[in-house]
Design an enzyme around this catalytic site. Structure first.
Site, PDB file in Angstrom:
ATOM      1  N   HIS A 101      26.072  63.150 124.741  1.00 23.11           N
ATOM      2  CA  HIS A 101      25.377  62.052 124.072  1.00 23.11           C
ATOM      3  C   HIS A 101      26.346  60.866 124.117  1.00 23.11           C
ATOM      4  O   HIS A 101      27.560  61.065 124.027  1.00 23.11           O
ATOM      5  CB  HIS A 101      25.141  62.291 122.585  1.00 23.11           C
ATOM      6  CG  HIS A 101      24.317  63.475 122.218  1.00 23.11           C
ATOM      7  ND1 HIS A 101      24.847  64.711 122.011  1.00 23.11           N
ATOM      8  CD2 HIS A 101      22.991  63.580 121.942  1.00 23.11           C
ATOM      9  CE1 HIS A 101      23.881  65.547 121.640  1.00 23.11           C
ATOM     10  NE2 HIS A 101      22.749  64.894 121.592  1.00 23.11           N
ATOM     11  N   ASP A 104      29.032  61.036 121.534  1.00 27.90           N
ATOM     12  CA  ASP A 104      30.143  61.991 121.667  1.00 27.90           C
ATOM     13  C   ASP A 104      31.267  61.389 122.482  1.00 27.90           C
ATOM     14  O   ASP A 104      32.428  61.753 122.315  1.00 27.90           O
ATOM     15  CB  ASP A 104      29.718  63.257 122.443  1.00 27.90           C
ATOM     16  CG  ASP A 104      28.407  63.819 121.979  1.00 27.90           C
ATOM     17  OD1 ASP A 104      28.195  63.856 120.762  1.00 27.90           O
ATOM     18  OD2 ASP A 104      27.596  64.211 122.848  1.00 27.90           O
ATOM     19  N   HIS A 271      16.025  76.820 119.308  1.00 25.80           N
ATOM     20  CA  HIS A 271      14.830  76.072 118.924  1.00 25.80           C
ATOM     21  C   HIS A 271      13.580  76.944 119.060  1.00 25.80           C
ATOM     22  O   HIS A 271      12.660  76.860 118.243  1.00 25.80           O
ATOM     23  CB  HIS A 271      14.692  74.818 119.775  1.00 25.80           C
ATOM     24  CG  HIS A 271      15.846  73.867 119.646  1.00 25.80           C
ATOM     25  ND1 HIS A 271      15.938  72.704 120.371  1.00 25.80           N
ATOM     26  CD2 HIS A 271      16.954  73.898 118.873  1.00 25.80           C
ATOM     27  CE1 HIS A 271      17.058  72.065 120.055  1.00 25.80           C
ATOM     28  NE2 HIS A 271      17.693  72.781 119.146  1.00 25.80           N
TER      29      HIS A 271
HETATM   30  C1  XUL Z   1      19.955  69.680 118.602  1.00 26.76           C
HETATM   31  C2  XUL Z   1      20.096  69.781 120.070  1.00 26.76           C
HETATM   32  C3  XUL Z   1      20.658  68.603 120.751  1.00 26.76           C
HETATM   33  C4  XUL Z   1      20.037  68.295 122.068  1.00 26.76           C
HETATM   34  C5  XUL Z   1      20.523  67.015 122.679  1.00 26.76           C
HETATM   35  O1  XUL Z   1      19.419  70.793 117.987  1.00 26.76           O
HETATM   36  O2  XUL Z   1      19.817  70.794 120.654  1.00 26.76           O
HETATM   37  O3  XUL Z   1      22.018  68.823 120.872  1.00 26.76           O
HETATM   38  O4  XUL Z   1      20.264  69.303 122.991  1.00 26.76           O
HETATM   39  O5  XUL Z   1      20.309  65.930 121.849  1.00 26.76           O
HETATM   40 CO    CO Z   2      19.870  71.331 122.682  1.00 29.75          CO
END
Ligand code: XUL
Ligand code: CO
Length: 435
Positions: A101, A104, A271
């Site tokens: 990101h 980071d 997720h």
């Molecule tokens: C958050 C996540 C993030 C994404 C990128 O749960 O997985 O790190 O992968 O923004």
């Molecule tokens: Co992720």
């Protein structure tokens, strides 16, 4: 010259399954051919800049535990030291890819102009390191969830100025990804959702999110970026409800906004788990729609129910994930990104190395098991058998008929189906032979 952070740790080598050296690969052998490709090219491993270097070991109850030489990350000299050490880790692991990101790579500056300038500066610092080390960029992304300006969303924010700031931020991150030869660009909507429907206009927010993603795709073509645009499903955390809830929801969203041929999915194990699915469910569903892009490999704790982002350490889980990836033809521009954190008591440099080594090894084991199942063929044969009655012209006529015709057929032939076993235990036992 080395920073000394990894002193005493040598380049990790493949030593085979009998090795007792904790910092060696027992299964990950980049050169080994798995289903016609080098193992490295099947797995396409990537280190995540955020968890592996930027995260300081905080949790909701406690502050930083790691106290790395580049913490706190408040100025550009810390950002450069962090980059030096990141590339030292890539070298030790023989890592083909990494991801970041913007937030980071360099500290948040508080305004767009300085954010863009410092991002360009650090990208200029990283570029020659990539050339000498050989590690490539799997994807870049914008962090549009940490700073307070994003608290009510980025593209879905009720404030048009936040939408504009988000669009400018994503442009700067696609530019940086393009400059570094990134193979994908990811959007994860951590705050694209809501805390309460009492203050949320769903239609406006979703329309704005659809427009935003179209802007991203238009810009990709404008600058000639050849990478794949990916969105990353997650049902909640930090928002109570996130619009990119799971693969199925994302696919519906992409179709509604005309993006189904432009955008694919970056699926994450933790997720999937939060959404009440298995990882292989998310992968199989995306693959079936031709929208499987890349994966974030981690796992959640089975007790806490949080998105704990642990390094993967369960061969059976990853084997089924790779089974569906290989079945769909393997990765194209995507790869296996370790979106995974150390535990906050794992303070040593050797812990950071061991986490990646173990994760790479477990993925290699899973990949080999998946490939063996495909080569042996029983699962495919069983599946074909289960649906084989549909191959007859009579069965196809059912699909082509209308309800009157079908009902006449059932009466005429006195159709009275007899239930058949789903053979689930036999299939599960079969999989366990390989893992
Ligand atoms: C958050 C996540 C993030 C994404 C990128 O749960 O997985 O790190 O992968 O923004
Ligand atoms: Co992720």
């Amino acid at each position: 010259m080395s920073s000394g952070f990894f002193d005493g740790i040598n380049r990790i080598e493949f030593e085979g399954p009998d090795s007792l050296n904790p910092l060696s690969f027992r299964y990950y052998n980049p050169e080994e051919i798995v289903l016609g490709k080098r193992m490295e090219d099947q797995l396409r491993f990537s280190v995540a800049w955020w968890h592996s270097f930027a995260w300081e070991g905080t949790d909701p109850f406690g502050g930083p535990t790691f106290e790395r030489p580049w913490h706190p990350q408040t100025d550009m000299s810390a950002a450069r030291l962090k980059a030096d050490i990141a590339f030292e880790l890539f070298d030790l692991l023989g890592q083909p890819y990494f991801c970041w990101h913007d937030a980071d790579l360099r500290p948040e500056q508080g305004n767009f102009g300085d954010n863009q300038r410092t991002l360009e500066e650090i990208v200029g610092y990283i570029e020659p390191k990539m050339q000498s080390c050989g590690t490539q960029l799997l994807w870049g992304t914008a962090n549009m969830f940490s700073h307070r300006r994003w608290m009510a969303g980025a593209s879905t924010n009720p404030d048009p100025e936040v939408f504009a700031f988000a669009a400018a931020t994503v442009k700067s991150c696609i530019d940086a990804t393009h400059r570094l030869g990134g193979e994908n660009y990811v959007l994860w909507g951590g705050r694209e959702g809501y805390e309460t429907l009492l203050n949320t206009d769903l239609k406006t927010e979703l329309d704005h999110m659809g427009r935003f993603l179209n802007l991203v795709v238009e810009y990709k073509y404008k600058i000639g970026f050849r990478g794949t645009i990916l969105i990353e499903p997650k049902p909640q955390e930090p928002s109570k409800h996130q619009y990119d809830f799971d693969a199925a929801t994302c696919i519906g969203f992409l179709r509604k906004y005309g993006l189904e041929n432009e955008v694919k999915l970056n699926l994450e194990q933790g997720h999937a788990f939060l959404a009440g699915h298995s990882f292989e469910h998310e992968i199989a569903l995306a693959a079936m729609e031709g929208m499987l892009g890349s994966i974030d490999m981690n796992r959640n704790d089975y007790q806490s129910g949080w998105d704990t982002d642990q390094f993967p350490n369960n061969a059976a889980d990853v084997a089924l994930a790779y089974y569906h990836i290989l079945k769909s033809g393997g990765f194209a521009s995507g790869g296996t990104n370790f979106d995974a954190k150390l535990r906050r008591q794992s303070l040593d440099a050797s812990d950071l190395v061991a986490a990646h080594v173990g994760a790479m090894d477990i993925c290699a084991r899973g990949l080999k098991a998946a490939a063996a199942m495909i080569e042996e063929g029983t699962l495919s044969t069983e599946l074909e058998k289960r649906y084989s009655d549909w191959n007859s012209p009579e069965a196809q006529a059912i699909l082509a008929g209308d309800l009157d015709e079908i009902s006449r057929l059932v009466l005429e032939k006195d159709i009275n189906p007899q239930p058949r076993s789903g053979r689930q235990e036999i299939l599960e036992n079969y999989v366990n032979r390989f893992v």
